[in-house]
Structures are given as C-alpha cells and as structure tokens.
Write a protein that holds these residues in place. Structure first.
Motif, PDB file in Angstrom:
ATOM      1  N   ARG A  10       1.443  28.053   7.637  1.00  0.00           N
ATOM      2  CA  ARG A  10       1.803  27.023   8.624  1.00  0.00           C
ATOM      3  C   ARG A  10       0.731  25.939   8.683  1.00  0.00           C
ATOM      4  O   ARG A  10       1.039  24.756   8.785  1.00  0.00           O
ATOM      5  CB  ARG A  10       1.995  27.654   9.998  1.00  0.00           C
ATOM      6  CG  ARG A  10       3.284  28.382  10.124  1.00  0.00           C
ATOM      7  CD  ARG A  10       3.565  28.786  11.554  1.00  0.00           C
ATOM      8  NE  ARG A  10       4.785  29.551  11.610  1.00  0.00           N
ATOM      9  CZ  ARG A  10       4.893  30.743  12.149  1.00  0.00           C
ATOM     10  NH1 ARG A  10       3.849  31.318  12.706  1.00  0.00           N
ATOM     11  NH2 ARG A  10       6.042  31.373  12.151  1.00  0.00           N
ATOM     12  N   LEU A  13       1.189  23.793   5.610  1.00  0.00           N
ATOM     13  CA  LEU A  13       2.382  22.950   5.617  1.00  0.00           C
ATOM     14  C   LEU A  13       2.260  21.780   6.581  1.00  0.00           C
ATOM     15  O   LEU A  13       2.632  20.663   6.250  1.00  0.00           O
ATOM     16  CB  LEU A  13       3.622  23.776   5.969  1.00  0.00           C
ATOM     17  CG  LEU A  13       4.132  24.705   4.882  1.00  0.00           C
ATOM     18  CD1 LEU A  13       5.290  25.540   5.403  1.00  0.00           C
ATOM     19  CD2 LEU A  13       4.559  23.913   3.663  1.00  0.00           C
ATOM     20  N   TYR A  14       1.739  22.039   7.763  1.00  0.00           N
ATOM     21  CA  TYR A  14       1.721  21.018   8.801  1.00  0.00           C
ATOM     22  C   TYR A  14       0.352  20.405   9.059  1.00  0.00           C
ATOM     23  O   TYR A  14       0.250  19.373   9.702  1.00  0.00           O
ATOM     24  CB  TYR A  14       2.288  21.592  10.098  1.00  0.00           C
ATOM     25  CG  TYR A  14       3.664  22.147   9.901  1.00  0.00           C
ATOM     26  CD1 TYR A  14       4.733  21.301   9.605  1.00  0.00           C
ATOM     27  CD2 TYR A  14       3.902  23.507   9.962  1.00  0.00           C
ATOM     28  CE1 TYR A  14       6.000  21.800   9.403  1.00  0.00           C
ATOM     29  CE2 TYR A  14       5.170  24.015   9.756  1.00  0.00           C
ATOM     30  CZ  TYR A  14       6.212  23.161   9.485  1.00  0.00           C
ATOM     31  OH  TYR A  14       7.463  23.661   9.269  1.00  0.00           O
ATOM     32  N   ALA A  50       5.579  21.946  -2.233  1.00  0.00           N
ATOM     33  CA  ALA A  50       5.253  22.921  -1.189  1.00  0.00           C
ATOM     34  C   ALA A  50       4.307  23.990  -1.721  1.00  0.00           C
ATOM     35  O   ALA A  50       3.329  24.351  -1.052  1.00  0.00           O
ATOM     36  CB  ALA A  50       6.530  23.559  -0.652  1.00  0.00           C
ATOM     37  N   SER A  53       0.835  22.456  -2.227  1.00  0.00           N
ATOM     38  CA  SER A  53       0.111  22.251  -0.963  1.00  0.00           C
ATOM     39  C   SER A  53      -0.464  23.560  -0.440  1.00  0.00           C
ATOM     40  O   SER A  53      -1.606  23.605   0.006  1.00  0.00           O
ATOM     41  CB  SER A  53       1.012  21.595   0.082  1.00  0.00           C
ATOM     42  OG  SER A  53       2.005  22.484   0.530  1.00  0.00           O
ATOM     43  N   PRO A  59      -2.281  19.884   3.564  1.00  0.00           N
ATOM     44  CA  PRO A  59      -1.045  19.821   4.355  1.00  0.00           C
ATOM     45  C   PRO A  59       0.111  19.234   3.547  1.00  0.00           C
ATOM     46  O   PRO A  59      -0.030  18.195   2.900  1.00  0.00           O
ATOM     47  CB  PRO A  59      -1.422  18.908   5.523  1.00  0.00           C
ATOM     48  CG  PRO A  59      -2.902  19.044   5.642  1.00  0.00           C
ATOM     49  CD  PRO A  59      -3.399  19.246   4.233  1.00  0.00           C
ATOM     50  N   PHE A  60       1.253  19.913   3.587  1.00  0.00           N
ATOM     51  CA  PHE A  60       2.441  19.480   2.856  1.00  0.00           C
ATOM     52  C   PHE A  60       2.852  18.082   3.282  1.00  0.00           C
ATOM     53  O   PHE A  60       3.262  17.270   2.452  1.00  0.00           O
ATOM     54  CB  PHE A  60       3.587  20.468   3.091  1.00  0.00           C
ATOM     55  CG  PHE A  60       4.868  20.069   2.429  1.00  0.00           C
ATOM     56  CD1 PHE A  60       4.982  20.104   1.048  1.00  0.00           C
ATOM     57  CD2 PHE A  60       5.954  19.660   3.177  1.00  0.00           C
ATOM     58  CE1 PHE A  60       6.169  19.736   0.419  1.00  0.00           C
ATOM     59  CE2 PHE A  60       7.138  19.304   2.559  1.00  0.00           C
ATOM     60  CZ  PHE A  60       7.246  19.341   1.186  1.00  0.00           C
ATOM     61  N   THR A  61       2.728  17.793   4.572  1.00  0.00           N
ATOM     62  CA  THR A  61       3.104  16.467   5.051  1.00  0.00           C
ATOM     63  C   THR A  61       2.229  15.388   4.407  1.00  0.00           C
ATOM     64  O   THR A  61       2.708  14.295   4.122  1.00  0.00           O
ATOM     65  CB  THR A  61       3.008  16.385   6.587  1.00  0.00           C
ATOM     66  OG1 THR A  61       1.696  16.806   6.999  1.00  0.00           O
ATOM     67  CG2 THR A  61       4.046  17.272   7.253  1.00  0.00           C
ATOM     68  N   LEU A  62       0.979  15.701   4.150  1.00  0.00           N
ATOM     69  CA  LEU A  62       0.081  14.756   3.489  1.00  0.00           C
ATOM     70  C   LEU A  62       0.477  14.568   2.028  1.00  0.00           C
ATOM     71  O   LEU A  62       0.495  13.446   1.515  1.00  0.00           O
ATOM     72  CB  LEU A  62      -1.369  15.235   3.592  1.00  0.00           C
ATOM     73  CG  LEU A  62      -2.431  14.344   2.970  1.00  0.00           C
ATOM     74  CD1 LEU A  62      -2.420  12.960   3.603  1.00  0.00           C
ATOM     75  CD2 LEU A  62      -3.793  14.973   3.114  1.00  0.00           C
ATOM     76  N   ARG A  64       3.444  14.897   0.792  1.00  0.00           N
ATOM     77  CA  ARG A  64       4.670  14.090   0.805  1.00  0.00           C
ATOM     78  C   ARG A  64       4.356  12.618   1.051  1.00  0.00           C
ATOM     79  O   ARG A  64       4.933  11.741   0.424  1.00  0.00           O
ATOM     80  CB  ARG A  64       5.649  14.591   1.864  1.00  0.00           C
ATOM     81  CG  ARG A  64       6.444  15.760   1.417  1.00  0.00           C
ATOM     82  CD  ARG A  64       7.139  15.383   0.150  1.00  0.00           C
ATOM     83  NE  ARG A  64       8.358  16.123   0.027  1.00  0.00           N
ATOM     84  CZ  ARG A  64       9.008  16.239  -1.093  1.00  0.00           C
ATOM     85  NH1 ARG A  64       8.568  15.662  -2.172  1.00  0.00           N
ATOM     86  NH2 ARG A  64      10.098  16.921  -1.160  1.00  0.00           N
ATOM     87  N   ALA A  65       3.444  12.344   1.967  1.00  0.00           N
ATOM     88  CA  ALA A  65       3.075  10.960   2.258  1.00  0.00           C
ATOM     89  C   ALA A  65       2.451  10.297   1.034  1.00  0.00           C
ATOM     90  O   ALA A  65       2.739   9.128   0.734  1.00  0.00           O
ATOM     91  CB  ALA A  65       2.113  10.903   3.442  1.00  0.00           C
ATOM     92  N   ASN A  68       5.150   9.532  -1.541  1.00  0.00           N
ATOM     93  CA  ASN A  68       6.010   8.407  -1.146  1.00  0.00           C
ATOM     94  C   ASN A  68       5.261   7.077  -1.093  1.00  0.00           C
ATOM     95  O   ASN A  68       5.880   6.037  -0.999  1.00  0.00           O
ATOM     96  CB  ASN A  68       6.657   8.683   0.195  1.00  0.00           C
ATOM     97  CG  ASN A  68       7.631   9.842   0.115  1.00  0.00           C
ATOM     98  OD1 ASN A  68       8.203  10.111  -0.935  1.00  0.00           O
ATOM     99  ND2 ASN A  68       7.794  10.558   1.218  1.00  0.00           N
TER     100      ASN A  68
END
Length: 74
Positions: A10, A13-14, A50, A53, A59-62, A64-65, A68
């Motif tokens: 967790r 990921l976050y 995923a 990361s 962090p997965f969100t990082l 992805r950012a 993109n």
C-alpha cells in the motif's frame, strides 16, 4: 516479492512521505533519479508499472505521473 507485506505494498502504490524520505535521501536527487530511470527502462521492457513500483519502492501514482508527463526531467 513474496515477503512483501500488504502494508508495504500500500505504501508503494500510494506513497508514504516518511518512508519515501528514508529510502531516498531528499538532500540529493541523484539516487532517486537513478532509480526512476531504471524503473522507466523496466517498464519500457514490458514489465508492469505496478510491479516495477512495488519492486523499487516507488509510489505507483508517481510512476504513472512520470509516464504521462511529456518532460522526463520534471
């Protein structure tokens, strides 16, 4: 990968600011940039973002950012 606990997944990921600061000394961004570049190479090689990361504790969100983003240095 089998020894990673759900709590750590967790965090990966976050994101967790305290854990992130422990892993990547915030006074120098060289270590972090090296890990990010390695992550992007692994993703380009066909490995799931995923999994990358979690394996690299980014962090997965990082991830992805960064994927993109048009500006890789940002």
């Amino acid at each position: 990968m089998l020894r990673v606990c759900v709590h750590q997944i967790r965090k990966d990921l976050y994101g967790d600011l305290i854990d992130f600061k422990k892993r990547f000394d915030t006074t120098s961004k060289v270590k972090f940039q090296t890990v990010i570049k390695n992550c992007m190479k692994q993703i380009a090689g066909g490995i799931s973002a995923a999994l990358v990361s979690i394996a690299n504790h980014i962090p997965f969100t990082l991830i992805r950012a960064i994927e993109n983003s048009q500006d890789e240095d940002q």
